[in-house]
Design a protein around this motif. Structure first.
Motif, PDB file in Angstrom:
ATOM      1  N   LYS A   2      -6.730 -51.035  -1.285  1.00 30.15           N
ATOM      2  CA  LYS A   2      -5.358 -51.549  -1.057  1.00 30.15           C
ATOM      3  C   LYS A   2      -4.448 -50.470  -1.385  1.00 30.15           C
ATOM      4  O   LYS A   2      -4.730 -50.225  -2.542  1.00 30.15           O
ATOM      5  CB  LYS A   2      -5.074 -52.662  -1.049  1.00 30.15           C
ATOM      6  CG  LYS A   2      -3.993 -53.080  -0.191  1.00 30.15           C
ATOM      7  CD  LYS A   2      -3.794 -55.118  -0.907  1.00 30.15           C
ATOM      8  CE  LYS A   2      -4.845 -55.819  -0.263  1.00 30.15           C
ATOM      9  NZ  LYS A   2      -4.896 -57.414  -0.786  1.00 30.15           N
ATOM     10  N   ILE A   3      -3.706 -50.037  -0.479  1.00 32.06           N
ATOM     11  CA  ILE A   3      -1.874 -49.985  -1.101  1.00 32.06           C
ATOM     12  C   ILE A   3      -1.433 -50.533  -1.147  1.00 32.06           C
ATOM     13  O   ILE A   3      -0.937 -50.698   0.768  1.00 32.06           O
ATOM     14  CB  ILE A   3      -2.561 -47.983  -0.410  1.00 32.06           C
ATOM     15  CG1 ILE A   3      -3.710 -47.240  -0.397  1.00 32.06           C
ATOM     16  CG2 ILE A   3      -0.839 -47.216  -1.059  1.00 32.06           C
ATOM     17  CD1 ILE A   3      -3.391 -45.480  -0.255  1.00 32.06           C
ATOM     18  N   VAL A   4      -0.505 -50.885  -1.438  1.00 33.16           N
ATOM     19  CA  VAL A   4       0.648 -51.824  -1.763  1.00 33.16           C
ATOM     20  C   VAL A   4       1.831 -51.075  -1.555  1.00 33.16           C
ATOM     21  O   VAL A   4       2.003 -50.660  -2.648  1.00 33.16           O
ATOM     22  CB  VAL A   4       1.243 -53.238  -2.573  1.00 33.16           C
ATOM     23  CG1 VAL A   4       1.335 -53.940  -2.135  1.00 33.16           C
ATOM     24  CG2 VAL A   4      -0.398 -54.166  -1.619  1.00 33.16           C
ATOM     25  N   ALA A   5       3.011 -51.264  -0.281  1.00 37.64           N
ATOM     26  CA  ALA A   5       4.145 -51.037  -1.076  1.00 37.64           C
ATOM     27  C   ALA A   5       5.060 -51.334  -0.871  1.00 37.64           C
ATOM     28  O   ALA A   5       5.104 -52.743  -0.688  1.00 37.64           O
ATOM     29  CB  ALA A   5       4.974 -50.098   0.578  1.00 37.64           C
ATOM     30  N   CYS A   6       5.343 -51.711  -2.652  1.00 43.44           N
ATOM     31  CA  CYS A   6       6.385 -52.934  -3.059  1.00 43.44           C
ATOM     32  C   CYS A   6       7.745 -51.847  -2.425  1.00 43.44           C
ATOM     33  O   CYS A   6       8.639 -51.405  -3.708  1.00 43.44           O
ATOM     34  CB  CYS A   6       6.302 -53.441  -4.823  1.00 43.44           C
ATOM     35  SG  CYS A   6       5.991 -51.857  -5.821  1.00 43.44           S
ATOM     36  N   GLU A  32       8.601 -46.837   7.552  1.00 47.45           N
ATOM     37  CA  GLU A  32       7.796 -45.505   7.228  1.00 47.45           C
ATOM     38  C   GLU A  32       6.720 -45.541   6.067  1.00 47.45           C
ATOM     39  O   GLU A  32       6.237 -44.771   6.048  1.00 47.45           O
ATOM     40  CB  GLU A  32       9.272 -44.988   6.545  1.00 47.45           C
ATOM     41  CG  GLU A  32      10.015 -44.856   7.583  1.00 47.45           C
ATOM     42  CD  GLU A  32      11.445 -44.594   7.537  1.00 47.45           C
ATOM     43  OE1 GLU A  32      12.118 -44.433   5.997  1.00 47.45           O
ATOM     44  OE2 GLU A  32      12.351 -44.508   7.906  1.00 47.45           O
ATOM     45  N   ALA A  33       6.767 -46.907   5.599  1.00 46.30           N
ATOM     46  CA  ALA A  33       5.936 -46.590   4.141  1.00 46.30           C
ATOM     47  C   ALA A  33       3.695 -46.972   5.131  1.00 46.30           C
ATOM     48  O   ALA A  33       3.235 -45.707   4.325  1.00 46.30           O
ATOM     49  CB  ALA A  33       6.050 -48.315   3.251  1.00 46.30           C
ATOM     50  N   VAL A  34       4.100 -47.607   5.926  1.00 51.39           N
ATOM     51  CA  VAL A  34       2.480 -47.708   6.275  1.00 51.39           C
ATOM     52  C   VAL A  34       2.409 -46.639   6.993  1.00 51.39           C
ATOM     53  O   VAL A  34       1.282 -45.462   7.590  1.00 51.39           O
ATOM     54  CB  VAL A  34       2.747 -48.877   7.434  1.00 51.39           C
ATOM     55  CG1 VAL A  34       1.088 -48.639   8.340  1.00 51.39           C
ATOM     56  CG2 VAL A  34       2.805 -50.522   7.095  1.00 51.39           C
ATOM     57  N   GLN A  72       2.232 -53.701  11.707  1.00 47.12           N
ATOM     58  CA  GLN A  72       0.897 -54.427  12.074  1.00 47.12           C
ATOM     59  C   GLN A  72      -0.377 -54.127  10.354  1.00 47.12           C
ATOM     60  O   GLN A  72      -0.869 -54.103  10.496  1.00 47.12           O
ATOM     61  CB  GLN A  72       0.155 -54.740  12.857  1.00 47.12           C
ATOM     62  CG  GLN A  72       0.614 -54.931  14.254  1.00 47.12           C
ATOM     63  CD  GLN A  72       1.710 -55.890  14.389  1.00 47.12           C
ATOM     64  OE1 GLN A  72       1.139 -57.533  13.834  1.00 47.12           O
ATOM     65  NE2 GLN A  72       3.081 -56.173  14.968  1.00 47.12           N
ATOM     66  N   VAL A  73       0.715 -54.753   9.212  1.00 46.57           N
ATOM     67  CA  VAL A  73      -0.177 -55.037   8.202  1.00 46.57           C
ATOM     68  C   VAL A  73       0.050 -56.270   7.694  1.00 46.57           C
ATOM     69  O   VAL A  73       1.164 -57.184   8.078  1.00 46.57           O
ATOM     70  CB  VAL A  73      -0.222 -53.783   7.648  1.00 46.57           C
ATOM     71  CG1 VAL A  73      -0.183 -52.260   8.128  1.00 46.57           C
ATOM     72  CG2 VAL A  73       1.879 -53.369   6.593  1.00 46.57           C
ATOM     73  N   PRO A  74      -0.929 -56.655   6.859  1.00 47.21           N
ATOM     74  CA  PRO A  74      -0.466 -58.081   5.997  1.00 47.21           C
ATOM     75  C   PRO A  74       1.206 -58.232   5.016  1.00 47.21           C
ATOM     76  O   PRO A  74       1.248 -56.748   4.385  1.00 47.21           O
ATOM     77  CB  PRO A  74      -2.006 -57.719   4.487  1.00 47.21           C
ATOM     78  CG  PRO A  74      -3.048 -56.960   5.551  1.00 47.21           C
ATOM     79  CD  PRO A  74      -1.847 -56.040   6.074  1.00 47.21           C
ATOM     80  N   LEU A 229       7.106 -42.381  -1.936  1.00 48.00           N
ATOM     81  CA  LEU A 229       6.101 -42.703  -3.173  1.00 48.00           C
ATOM     82  C   LEU A 229       4.947 -43.046  -2.296  1.00 48.00           C
ATOM     83  O   LEU A 229       4.105 -42.101  -3.033  1.00 48.00           O
ATOM     84  CB  LEU A 229       7.291 -43.943  -3.935  1.00 48.00           C
ATOM     85  CG  LEU A 229       7.679 -43.785  -4.599  1.00 48.00           C
ATOM     86  CD1 LEU A 229       8.909 -45.005  -4.842  1.00 48.00           C
ATOM     87  CD2 LEU A 229       7.819 -42.973  -5.812  1.00 48.00           C
ATOM     88  N   VAL A 230       5.315 -43.689  -1.851  1.00 46.67           N
ATOM     89  CA  VAL A 230       3.700 -43.828  -1.073  1.00 46.67           C
ATOM     90  C   VAL A 230       2.643 -42.568  -0.572  1.00 46.67           C
ATOM     91  O   VAL A 230       1.435 -42.311  -1.263  1.00 46.67           O
ATOM     92  CB  VAL A 230       3.818 -45.085   0.294  1.00 46.67           C
ATOM     93  CG1 VAL A 230       2.864 -44.960   1.114  1.00 46.67           C
ATOM     94  CG2 VAL A 230       4.074 -46.195  -0.079  1.00 46.67           C
ATOM     95  N   ALA A 231       3.128 -41.953   0.041  1.00 51.65           N
ATOM     96  CA  ALA A 231       2.675 -41.042   0.589  1.00 51.65           C
ATOM     97  C   ALA A 231       1.712 -40.064  -1.221  1.00 51.65           C
ATOM     98  O   ALA A 231       0.512 -39.262  -0.797  1.00 51.65           O
ATOM     99  CB  ALA A 231       3.768 -39.268   0.713  1.00 51.65           C
ATOM    100  N   HIS A 232       3.130 -40.020  -2.492  1.00 52.95           N
ATOM    101  CA  HIS A 232       1.799 -38.757  -2.869  1.00 52.95           C
ATOM    102  C   HIS A 232       0.911 -40.253  -3.729  1.00 52.95           C
ATOM    103  O   HIS A 232      -0.345 -39.420  -4.136  1.00 52.95           O
ATOM    104  CB  HIS A 232       2.974 -39.231  -4.238  1.00 52.95           C
ATOM    105  CG  HIS A 232       3.371 -38.497  -5.012  1.00 52.95           C
ATOM    106  ND1 HIS A 232       3.145 -36.917  -5.132  1.00 52.95           N
ATOM    107  CD2 HIS A 232       2.398 -38.440  -6.504  1.00 52.95           C
ATOM    108  CE1 HIS A 232       2.646 -36.258  -6.284  1.00 52.95           C
ATOM    109  NE2 HIS A 232       2.060 -37.716  -6.734  1.00 52.95           N
ATOM    110  N   ALA A 233       1.175 -41.619  -3.775  1.00 49.08           N
ATOM    111  CA  ALA A 233      -0.174 -42.237  -4.354  1.00 49.08           C
ATOM    112  C   ALA A 233      -0.718 -41.334  -3.459  1.00 49.08           C
ATOM    113  O   ALA A 233      -1.695 -42.367  -3.844  1.00 49.08           O
ATOM    114  CB  ALA A 233       0.256 -43.838  -4.382  1.00 49.08           C
ATOM    115  N   VAL A 234      -1.285 -41.886  -1.889  1.00 49.80           N
ATOM    116  CA  VAL A 234      -2.379 -42.221  -1.098  1.00 49.80           C
ATOM    117  C   VAL A 234      -3.057 -40.470  -1.552  1.00 49.80           C
ATOM    118  O   VAL A 234      -4.733 -40.079  -1.444  1.00 49.80           O
ATOM    119  CB  VAL A 234      -1.755 -41.953   0.525  1.00 49.80           C
ATOM    120  CG1 VAL A 234      -2.920 -40.937   1.463  1.00 49.80           C
ATOM    121  CG2 VAL A 234      -1.202 -43.244   0.836  1.00 49.80           C
TER     122      VAL A 234
END
Length: 239
Positions: A2-6, A32-34, A72-74, A229-234
């Protein structure tokens, strides 16, 4: 994994140019984060003045927009006492969230007063609970009370990287010894965010990243937004 964007946390409005505060900005930022690879989002709802709030009239419009417009994500919301300092007032507010606009889950910090009563309420309302565990002492509360949670967020708050790692290892060890088998997410804060995220990836744990946790990229430069930030974490998670 799971990759959560806070997306925003308890940071003050304007702390970062891209910090989402309004409902419109939060919804757009979530998309955008998703698109960048997040599989879930975590949000601190904000009132018209930009302050954190758990009031039903703040939570409901946010959740309704997210459910109507996606992504459509949790969706996870906070119940931290930073959003409502009175634990009994917090309980009352969550009890009054409309059933048509409930989040998929919420975070509950185990060390905060009223956490166990709040978890029982959330269980009754069929809202998933992510237990926030900052210290071994908080882990002991989780173990001793045997409350029903769907995951554990291991959240070392120490500012020094090695101190944060030591704390995370102590928490993990205690959970292992107690036989706690629900999924775990490991994350740091500010200077520890990226090193701890790398530890989580190496251990095969769920991860989270976003402007709540850090406003900087690993090289120290200011992040453009949550999606960056999310793209780098992915990319790190993909090896």
């Amino acid at each position: 994994m799971k990759i959560v964007a806070c997306l925003n946390g308890d940071r003050r409005p304007g702390a970062h140019p891209a910090l989402p505060v309004s409902v419109e900005h939060i919804v757009a930022d979530a998309h955008e984060a998703v698109a960048a690879g997040a599989t879930a989002i975590h949000v601190h709802p904000r009132d018209a003045a930009g302050a954190e709030s758990l009031e039903p009239q703040v939570v409901a419009p946010l959740m309704e927009r997210l459910y109507a417009e996606g992504p459509q994500v949790p969706v996870s919301l906070t119940t931290a006492l930073s959003a409502q300092p009175d634990p009994w007032r917090r309980y009352d507010l969550v009890q009054r969230w409309p059933s048509s606009a409930l989040p998929h889950s919420v975070t509950v910090n185990m060390h905060e007063p009223g956490s166990v009563d709040l978890i029982h309420l959330l269980n009754d309302r069929r809202i998933g609970v992510e237990a926030g565990v900052w210290t071994p002492e908080a882990a002991r509360i989780l173990v001793a009370t045997r409350v029903d949670v769907e995951s554990v967020l291991v959240e070392p708050t120490q500012m020094a990287v090695e101190d944060a790692r030591d704390n995370a290892r102590a928490i993990m060890s205690l959970l292992d010894r107690a036989g706690v088998t629900v999924p775990r997410l490991l994350h740091g804060t500010d200077a520890t965010s990226w090193p701890v995220l790398e530890d989580a990836v190496a251990a095969g744990l769920d991860i989270r990243i976003g402007l709540e946790d850090t406003m900087r990229m690993p090289d120290g430069s200011e992040a453009h937004d949550n999606a960056a930030l999310v793209a780098h974490a992915v990319a790190l998670a993909a090896g």
